[in-house]
Design an enzyme around this catalytic site. Structure first.
Site, mmCIF file in Angstrom:
data_model
loop_
_atom_site.group_PDB
_atom_site.id
_atom_site.type_symbol
_atom_site.label_atom_id
_atom_site.label_comp_id
_atom_site.label_asym_id
_atom_site.label_seq_id
_atom_site.Cartn_x
_atom_site.Cartn_y
_atom_site.Cartn_z
ATOM 1 C CG ASP A 123 -1.871 1.179 1.199
ATOM 2 O OD1 ASP A 123 -2.831 1.121 0.408
ATOM 3 O OD2 ASP A 123 -1.633 2.153 1.948
ATOM 4 C CB ILE A 124 1.003 4.255 -2.183
ATOM 5 C CG1 ILE A 124 1.410 3.368 -3.386
ATOM 6 C CG2 ILE A 124 1.769 5.556 -2.223
ATOM 7 C CD1 ILE A 124 1.077 3.980 -4.725
ATOM 8 C CD GLU A 157 -4.661 3.871 -1.561
ATOM 9 O OE1 GLU A 157 -4.942 4.191 -0.416
ATOM 10 O OE2 GLU A 157 -5.490 3.943 -2.509
#
Length: 988
Positions: A850-851, A894
């Site tokens: 995950d960003i 994301e």
């Protein structure tokens, strides 16, 4: 006899010669027999003249040519084949010669045949070719002088010189034209002054320059004679074989030019004379082979030790020739050709006690050479001291035995050396014996009246210093003694532990090897110093076995593990390796030759370390002259000859010969197709270019070498270009086979030894079958084009449908924004990988990515920047995965997911770390990020086993939980969670 004749006074010449003639016949019985080992080669299975060899020659490629009266044969080391039958057309051969241009000249009763071995063209020279041509068609001899000019001898004043410009033989007048004597030229030789000497049926002629008239040389008895063969020895003395009258001599500096009879030779019928490379003259007779040894100025007989006699040992010797490799080829009547390989630089000589039938076996002798008369003193392990007669190197190498006689009956002698007065020092049990030239024995007892003699008191190491003092050692003690002293003096008691293993002398120092140390004893001051060797010398508990100090300030150290060179000035220690970086353990001796090379031996091998080299090269290889079972250090027989004690006698080696072994030229002797041999060419060899039909594709190649190196058997390496990419080793075989070769062009390369530079090559072209010829292939191409054009519309529709389907599937399975697979594709891959890993009993690891704070990134920089960042992250993660089976997909928003088949937890952690490092290196800007000035990732890791887990979602759920835990812990990190256990933090 020659030396006597050169120094006698002219007035006493006739008297002394008469006395010699009366005395010499009694010496004929004293001719010494030196048997020589030979191998027999039959050139024909038929008896009588068809298996006789009257002359031998070698061409530029190494093939041997044998001439019998009835034809020519070629030998390649494996097969003897008759050649040029159609060219010779039944003519009778008198001799052959191959010149520097590789042209074969054959003297026959029908003229001279010139056959170019390079161009395969022939030319006959006969008497009727021109008015100035050959005097007769019967040609007896062809000789090439120092300038390369050919001379031919025929009947009827028949001396001829070949004129290359006109390709003809021109007559040379040798007697005045008014003379009615027509001489037959039987032999031709040239002396050092380039005068021609002619053996004729009416005596010996000397021709000064290239024209007559010639000078006739009479016999000392004044009788008429026929000079059949002539030869010069290295001193320039001329030897003449006189028909039915034996051997005669014309000394170089004789005051009167007349031939003197040699009575030493018992044979009267001499068939050939030949001067070898050493200057000795070999004498071929109807009663065997003899040799005039120039160095000893006497004649020796050489009976044969034939390895495979057909009926009996050959007696009538027709010819002898020495080839470029110093191999002697001996032509016989009715017994083919015999050959004796050149001395290879190493030869094992059996020791035979005088009066005994059997030689010494399993003797493990040690030896020493008398520096005055070159006799060899020998001590076998069974005890006693023996001595040979003074050794002549040339005679020893011709024979296979050395006769010895016992001098003393002593306990086993452990060491032999010579002192400054040339007395022999023998180390025995608890004593040192000194034996002077008159064989008087002086005994030095180590321990007075010992109750028991132990092996640790045996004197096994002895050195003599320049002051005449003798230093010797038992296993643990060192002693010194000077001749004339009552007893030995014990030196430095208890200083050498665990035991003394070797000793050597350097100037006024004694170097002592003991255990893992080298001690230097100064005999003048008495000081003891340990040699400061680096610790790696004694790696793997090595101990010293041999020492040698050369005049270059190098100490050579042989240990149980390797050899080292230690420089006393620079203190540099250099290990010495053999081929393939292999160490040389257990070196037992070192010897420095005049060229600066170090020669060393182990128990079973002999090596040379060339000057300025750090590599040991193995020498004296092969069963014919084994170096195995060496029992003592070498004794120096001469500057170019060493004698090693051996379990079965003495091993003689010549370092210059071993270090300069010529490379042999290997041959392709036979080619067989499905076991059937192919026909040779007109010259009796395999063709250089081979063209075969497609079904003749099972080939067997048999290799050979015309002149074997007696120090080792041939070791063939081959490569079939087009099939092999590297050289292949035949091992002990001499053949190789290739099956089911496809049509095409190949080249077979052959060499002797892995480092051989002389190769033989043959090109092979296997033709395609009819249906694979270019015309057939063109027809196939047209048919295929027609078929393609006819069916193109049908295939176009099917192909278009398939392409559209694949495009739709790709669109459905790929994320359009990032270009990586989407969530749907991810689930299909995960199911497939689970099945595969379940079959292979492997684990699967899943990474959820995950960003960090991506919503803030979009809010701050906009959705276009967010899309670009997603693409960058996807490409970076995808590029980080190295294995083809690793898989990355966009899971949503994301989030990304990575599937790592056959990967454990540790492997998944390494991949996660690589992904974070790659994102950091990608440096995707994120101004205003709570964590950094660039984009960061949080990762969750889970590993599960498809064999025990019931559902895929269990591992995926665990990875998702680990991801959330990473976020709760501050992001920009990764966590691991086993789907059955609690969360496990990894590292930031």
């Amino acid at each position: 006899m020659k030396n006597v004749l050169q120094n006698i006074n002219t007035n006493m010449y006739i008297l002394i010669l008469s006395l010699l003639l009366l005395a010499l016949p009694q010496q004929a019985l004293a001719i010494q027999d030196i048997p020589i080992d030979v191998r027999q080669i039959d050139i024909s299975t038929e008896r009588y003249s068809r298996n006789s060899v009257i002359d031998t020659a070698q061409d530029a490629t190494g093939y041997l040519w044998f001439a019998s009266i009835r034809g020519l044969h070629v030998y390649d080391g494996n097969v003897v084949r008759p050649v040029l039958k159609d060219v010779l057309q039944g003519t009778k051969i008198r001799g052959i010669h191959i010149d520097g241009n590789d042209v074969l000249w054959v003297a026959t009763n029908s003229g001279i045949l010139a056959y170019s071995l390079k161009n395969r063209t022939s030319r006959w020279h006969r008497a009727n070719d021109s008015s100035e041509g050959l005097a007769s068609d019967t040609v007896h001899v062809i000789h090439e002088d120092q300038k390369g000019t050919l001379w031919a001898g025929t009947t009827e004043n028949g001396l001829h010189r070949y004129e290359p410009s006109f390709d003809t033989f021109k007559r040379v007048d040798v007697v005045p034209s008014v003379s009615n004597k027509k001489r037959t030229i039987l032999d031709i030789r040239e002396d050092a002054h380039r005068d021609m000497w002619l053996g004729t049926d009416q005596g010996l002629l000397q021709l000064t320059g290239n024209q007559g008239p010639a000078t006739t040389i009479p016999l000392s008895t004044g009788e008429p004679y026929s000079a059949k063969k002539i030869a010069f020895d290295a001193n320039g003395d001329l030897w003449v074989a006189v028909a039915a009258k034996g051997l005669w001599l014309l000394p170089k500096n004789a005051q009167k030019k007349e031939l003197i009879q040699i009575h030493d030779l018992p044979a009267k019928n001499i068939l050939d004379l030949y001067t070898d490379s050493t200057g000795d003259v070999w004498i071929c007779t109807t009663q065997g082979l003899f040799r005039y040894a120039l160095r000893e100025a006497r004649i020796y007989a050489h009976p044969f030790l034939v390895s495979n006699p057909r009926e009996k040992t050959p007696v009538s010797i027709a010819s002898i020739t020495e080839t470029s490799s110093k191999t002697l080829w001996i032509g016989t009547f009715n017994h083919g050709a015999l050959h004796r390989a050149a001395y290879p630089g190493a030869k094992l000589i059996e020791l035979k006690t005088k009066g005994e039938e059997q030689g010494l076996r399993d003797a493990n002798v040690i030896c020493a050479v008398n520096p005055i008369d070159s006799s060899i003193y020998i001590a076998p392990r069974s005890g006693g001291l023996y001595r040979s007669a003074p050794v002549d190197v040339n005679h020893v190498l011709l024979s296979s035995q050395l006769e010895i006689e016992q001098l003393f009956n002593t306990p086993r002698i452990q060491s032999l050396t010579w002192d400054a007065d040339n007395a022999l020092l023998c180390g025995t049990e608890n004593a040192l014996l000194r034996i002077d030239a008159k064989h008087a024995v002086e005994r030095v007892q180590v321990i007075s009246n010992p109750q028991t003699v132990f092996s640790d008191r045996d004197i096994a190491r002895t050195v003599t210093m320049g002051d005449g003092r003798i230093w010797f050692a038992s296993k643990f003690e060192l002693y010194s003694w000077k001749p004339g002293e009552a007893k030995a003096r014990k030196e430095k008691t208890g200083s050498f532990k665990p035991s003394i293993s070797c000793m050597t002398r350097h100037e006024a120092q004694v170097w002592i090897g003991h255990g893992s140390a080298v001690t230097v004893l100064d005999t003048q001051s008495g000081s003891l110093n340990l040699l400061p060797l680096p610790p790696q010398t004694w790696a793997e508990n090595a101990t010293v076995k041999a020492l040698f100090v050369d005049h270059f300030e190098n100490v050579w150290i042989g240990t149980t593990q390797n050899i080292f060179r230690f420089n006393l000035t620079s203190k540099a220690l250099v290990p010495i390796y053999a081929a393939g970086e292999v160490p040389v353990p257990n070196a037992l001796s070192f010897w420095l030759d005049p060229a600066g090379s170090i020669w060393l031996h182990t128990q079973d091998k002999i090596f040379e370390i060339p000057a300025k080299s750090d590599r040991a090269v193995e020498r004296a290889i092969g069963a014919a002259h084994p170096s195995a079972n060496i029992s003592s250090s070498p004794a120096v027989l001469s500057q170019d000859m060493l004698a090693y004690g051996h379990s079965d006698g003495l091993l003689f080696i010549s370092p210059p010969v071993l270090g300069a072994q010529p490379q042999t030229v290997p041959k392709i002797s036979e080619i067989r197709i499905f076991g059937q041999p192919i026909a040779p060419t007109q010259l009796g060899r395999m063709p250089e270019n081979l063209e075969l039909e497609h079904d003749k594709n099972y080939l067997t190649f048999i290799f050979s070498i015309p002149e074997l190196n007696a120090s080792r058997p041939p070791h063939f390496f081959y490569m079939l270009e087009g099939i092999d990419t590297t050289w292949n080793d035949t091992g002990k075989r001499d053949s190789v086979s290739y099956a089911h070769l496809r049509p095409g062009r190949y080249t077979l390369h052959l060499k002797d030894g892995p480092d051989g530079t002389i190769t033989t090559s043959m090109s092979i072209n296997i033709l395609p079958p009819l249906w694979l010829t270019p015309w057939a292939m063109a027809g196939y191409a047209l048919a295929i084009i027609f078929t393609i054009l006819t069916a193109s519309r049908m295939f176009t529709r099917v192909q278009t449908t398939r392409i559209r389907k694949e495009m739709l599937e790709n669109l459905v399975m790929l994320d359009p924004l990032t270009g990586v697979p989407n969530r749907r594709k991810f689930k299909e891959v995960l199911v497939a990988e689970k099945s595969r890993c379940k079959r292979s009993n492997h684990q699967i690891s899943v990474l959820m990515i995950d960003i960090d704070y991506f919503k803030g990134f979009n809010d701050r920089l906009g959705h276009q920047a967010g899309d670009a960042a997603l693409r960058s992250v996807a490409q970076t993660v995808s590029a980080t995965l190295r294995r083809p089976e690793d898989f990355v997909a966009r899971y949503g928003g994301e989030e990304f997911v990575v599937v790592l088949p056959s990967t454990s937890r540790a492997g998944a952690e390494r991949v996660a770390q690589k992904i974070q490092d790659a994102i950091r290196m990608a440096n995707i800007p994120y101004p205003g990020s709570p964590l950094s000035d660039r984009i960061t990732l949080s990762l969750g890791i889970s590993t599960f086993s498809p064999q025990s887990d019931l559902h895929i979602d269990s591992g995926l759920f665990s990875a998702d939980q680990a991801l959330y835990q990473a976020k709760r812990n501050g992001r920009n990190c990764f966590f691991y969670k086993d789907h059955c256990l609690a969360l496990t933090p990894l590292r930031q």
